[in-house]
Structure formats: C-alpha cells, structure tokens
Design a protein around this motif. Structure first.
Motif, PDB file in Angstrom:
ATOM      1  N   SER A 220       7.664  -4.564  -9.768  1.00  0.00           N
ATOM      2  CA  SER A 220       7.509  -4.284  -8.350  1.00  0.00           C
ATOM      3  C   SER A 220       7.025  -2.850  -8.171  1.00  0.00           C
ATOM      4  O   SER A 220       7.517  -1.927  -8.827  1.00  0.00           O
ATOM      5  N   VAL A 221       6.041  -2.697  -7.296  1.00  0.00           N
ATOM      6  CA  VAL A 221       5.445  -1.380  -7.068  1.00  0.00           C
ATOM      7  C   VAL A 221       6.024  -0.789  -5.795  1.00  0.00           C
ATOM      8  O   VAL A 221       5.855  -1.356  -4.712  1.00  0.00           O
ATOM      9  N   PRO A 222       6.733   0.340  -5.867  1.00  0.00           N
ATOM     10  CA  PRO A 222       7.287   0.939  -4.652  1.00  0.00           C
ATOM     11  C   PRO A 222       6.185   1.472  -3.743  1.00  0.00           C
ATOM     12  O   PRO A 222       5.176   1.993  -4.212  1.00  0.00           O
ATOM     13  N   LEU A 223       6.377   1.305  -2.458  1.00  0.00           N
ATOM     14  CA  LEU A 223       5.402   1.794  -1.484  1.00  0.00           C
ATOM     15  C   LEU A 223       6.164   2.587  -0.430  1.00  0.00           C
ATOM     16  O   LEU A 223       6.723   2.022   0.510  1.00  0.00           O
ATOM     17  N   ARG A 224       6.182   3.888  -0.599  1.00  0.00           N
ATOM     18  CA  ARG A 224       6.993   4.750   0.252  1.00  0.00           C
ATOM     19  C   ARG A 224       6.170   5.301   1.414  1.00  0.00           C
ATOM     20  O   ARG A 224       4.978   5.539   1.274  1.00  0.00           O
ATOM     21  N   GLY A 225       6.835   5.501   2.539  1.00  0.00           N
ATOM     22  CA  GLY A 225       6.213   6.171   3.669  1.00  0.00           C
ATOM     23  C   GLY A 225       5.577   5.216   4.664  1.00  0.00           C
ATOM     24  O   GLY A 225       4.861   4.292   4.285  1.00  0.00           O
TER      25      GLY A 225
ATOM     26  N   LEU B 227      -1.899   0.256   4.200  1.00  0.00           N
ATOM     27  CA  LEU B 227      -2.014  -0.968   3.408  1.00  0.00           C
ATOM     28  C   LEU B 227      -2.060  -2.191   4.322  1.00  0.00           C
ATOM     29  O   LEU B 227      -2.845  -3.120   4.095  1.00  0.00           O
ATOM     30  N   GLY B 228      -1.229  -2.191   5.367  1.00  0.00           N
ATOM     31  CA  GLY B 228      -1.212  -3.324   6.278  1.00  0.00           C
ATOM     32  C   GLY B 228      -2.562  -3.572   6.925  1.00  0.00           C
ATOM     33  O   GLY B 228      -3.040  -4.709   6.973  1.00  0.00           O
ATOM     34  N   VAL B 229      -3.198  -2.513   7.400  1.00  0.00           N
ATOM     35  CA  VAL B 229      -4.504  -2.660   8.050  1.00  0.00           C
ATOM     36  C   VAL B 229      -5.545  -3.142   7.049  1.00  0.00           C
ATOM     37  O   VAL B 229      -6.376  -4.009   7.352  1.00  0.00           O
TER      38      VAL B 229
ATOM     39  N   LEU C   2      -2.234   5.874  -2.085  1.00  0.00           N
ATOM     40  CA  LEU C   2      -2.129   4.421  -2.162  1.00  0.00           C
ATOM     41  C   LEU C   2      -2.840   3.904  -3.405  1.00  0.00           C
ATOM     42  O   LEU C   2      -2.325   3.025  -4.114  1.00  0.00           O
ATOM     43  N   ARG C   3      -4.005   4.458  -3.680  1.00  0.00           N
ATOM     44  CA  ARG C   3      -4.756   4.046  -4.875  1.00  0.00           C
ATOM     45  C   ARG C   3      -3.950   4.330  -6.143  1.00  0.00           C
ATOM     46  O   ARG C   3      -3.941   3.535  -7.087  1.00  0.00           O
TER      47      ARG C   3
ATOM     48  N   ALA D 252      -6.226   0.384  -9.508  1.00  0.00           N
ATOM     49  CA  ALA D 252      -6.713   1.359  -8.534  1.00  0.00           C
ATOM     50  C   ALA D 252      -8.118   1.056  -8.042  1.00  0.00           C
ATOM     51  O   ALA D 252      -8.462   1.363  -6.893  1.00  0.00           O
ATOM     52  N   ASP D 253      -8.939   0.440  -8.901  1.00  0.00           N
ATOM     53  CA  ASP D 253     -10.321   0.203  -8.505  1.00  0.00           C
ATOM     54  C   ASP D 253     -10.453  -0.896  -7.445  1.00  0.00           C
ATOM     55  O   ASP D 253     -11.546  -1.140  -6.937  1.00  0.00           O
TER      56      ASP D 253
END
Length: 259
Positions: free
Chosen positions: A17-22, A29-31, A69-70, A76-77
């Motif tokens: 699982s990749v944490p996504l903070r903030g 990311l949502g948009v 985010l990348r 990342a690509d």
C-alpha cells in the motif's frame, strides 16, 4: 497498480500500500483520476487545489505537488506533462470506479434476475464510503454526486431483481433501511410497498404508502407520483399480491402539487 477512491484513497502495487499524505495531494490525484488518461490543464488543477482563491505562486506550487505525487507512485512515469496539462495513465481494471460501473452496466444488460443480483452485489462490494473521501472540491463533488446517484439506482435495481426471485421478506427489510435514509426516492418507496405486499404484510404496505405521502407533502408540497398511487389502489382493492404488477419503473412520472 490499483487505485481505490470509493472511500479512503488507496494506491496499491502488488501487496504494498502506498501512503498518500496531505489534502492537496489527494485532491490532485482525485482530479487526475476523474479525468484519467486525458491531459488536465494546469489552470483546472490550480483551481481545484486552491478552490478559485487567488494564489500568487499557484503554478510552481502545483508543479511541486505533482513532483511529490510522482515520487509516491510506484510507476512514476504514469504521470506526465504535455499540452499545457498533466495526465495520469490508468490501465483498464486499475480504478475501482471503473470496476464498479462496469459490473453495474453488465447487470443492467442481463435479463436473468439471479445474475443481476450477483453482478450488482459485486459492484456494491467496491463501495467503501463517500467517494474521494468527500473532498469538497467542485469537480470532485460533482463526480461524487454522480456516483452516489448511480449507487442508489443500482440498489433499486438489486431489490427489483430480488423481488423477481421471490425474496420478498428479505428485500423488504433492506428496502425499509434504504427508504429511511433516502425518504424522497419514490422508486424505493414503490419497491418497499410491493415487497411488503408480496410478503403478505398488506397493512405494512399501506402504512409505507402513508409515510411516503406524508414525506412528499411535508418536504415537497407534492402528492406521490402516479405509480405509488396506483399501487396503493391495487392493494386497497384486494388484488392478489404482485399479480399483474409491472416492475417498478426506473423513472417515475410527474408528482402532483397539493392545492
């Protein structure tokens, strides 16, 4: 990769699982996911992140959030820039919204009620809470409302199929809960009345109609739609439960104003 937005934002890669903070990063990311595989203009992204407030360094700050985010993405690509905007590459089957809607679409195309029930329940299993964590950003709010409406419509289709399979009592229990949470949905009201009637609970079916009428008049100043009124008349007339009753229409007719 796997992106899940029907509830808490989750990115997974394999078993990791990749944490996504903030909040900013989740909004970004949502948009990008709402417009997956298309280039989203920089001004659309800055407006979403700063909610139309003037931000003197919006563009460089956006680039920084994209950079972070990348870095968080296992690949990342996938996140690229061109044509004055950013694009997130999402492969088929990687986004839970896509899976949810694909299963729902397959269900609606099926004429077999048992298959419809199975597919809809599979679709609903992906729903873990408010989409996009309920982020109050216009573009995400619009998508959240669309998905929430789609979920409710699928629930109504589910109970219609359950009734076709003769599961009247269990459907009535679940429909009663749905109507409590969404008292203005007349199709759900219709299905609840029909389920109670078919389960031999005629007085409860009529009581459900009276409650639906009180809510409609009290909150909208409107009589219930013609489908609900017709079903009430059939129950009062003592017709055989379910005999000759058509499936609840997906779109109800016009309701009447109370004079």
């Amino acid at each position: 990769m796997r992106f899940e937005v029907l509830g808490t934002f989750t990115i997974t890669s394999g078993s990791r699982s990749v944490p996504l903070r903030g909040r900013m990063r989740r909004t970004l990311l949502g948009v990008l996911l709402v417009r997956a595989n298309t280039f989203v203009p920089v001004d659309v992204l800055t407006e979403a992140l700063w909610e139309s407030r003037w931000e003197p360094r919006a563009v460089p700050k956006l680039h920084w959030h994209v950079h972070k985010l990348r870095q968080a993405l296992p690949e990342a690509d996938r996140l690229g820039f061109d044509n004055g905007g950013y694009r997130l590459e999402v492969h088929p089957g990687e986004l839970d919204v896509e899976t949810f809607e694909t299963l729902g679409s397959q269900a609606l195309k099926s004429s077999d009620p048992a298959q419809r029930v199975s597919l809809i329940r599979q679709a609903l299993a992906h729903w873990q809470g408010a989409p996009y964590e309920g982020l109050d950003v216009p573009l995400l709010s619009d998508e959240t409302m669309r998905l929430a409406e789609h979920r409710l419509a699928l629930l109504e289709e589910l109970y219609q199929a359950e009734l076709a399979l003769g599961r009247h009592a269990s459907a009535a229990v679940e429909l009663a809960d749905l109507v409590r949470r969404h008292p203005l949905r007349q199709r759900a009201q219709y299905l609840l009345m029909d389920a109670l009637w078919r389960a031999g609970r005629t007085s409860d079916a009529l009581a459900a109609y009276r409650r639906a009428r009180r809510v409609s008049i009290g909150q909208l100043g409107l009589e219930p739609g013609p489908e609900l009124r017709f079903l009430e008349r059939r129950i009062l007339a003592g017709d055989a439960a379910g005999a000759g009753v058509s499936p609840a229409p997906a779109l109800f007719g016009q309701v009447r104003y109370v004079r």
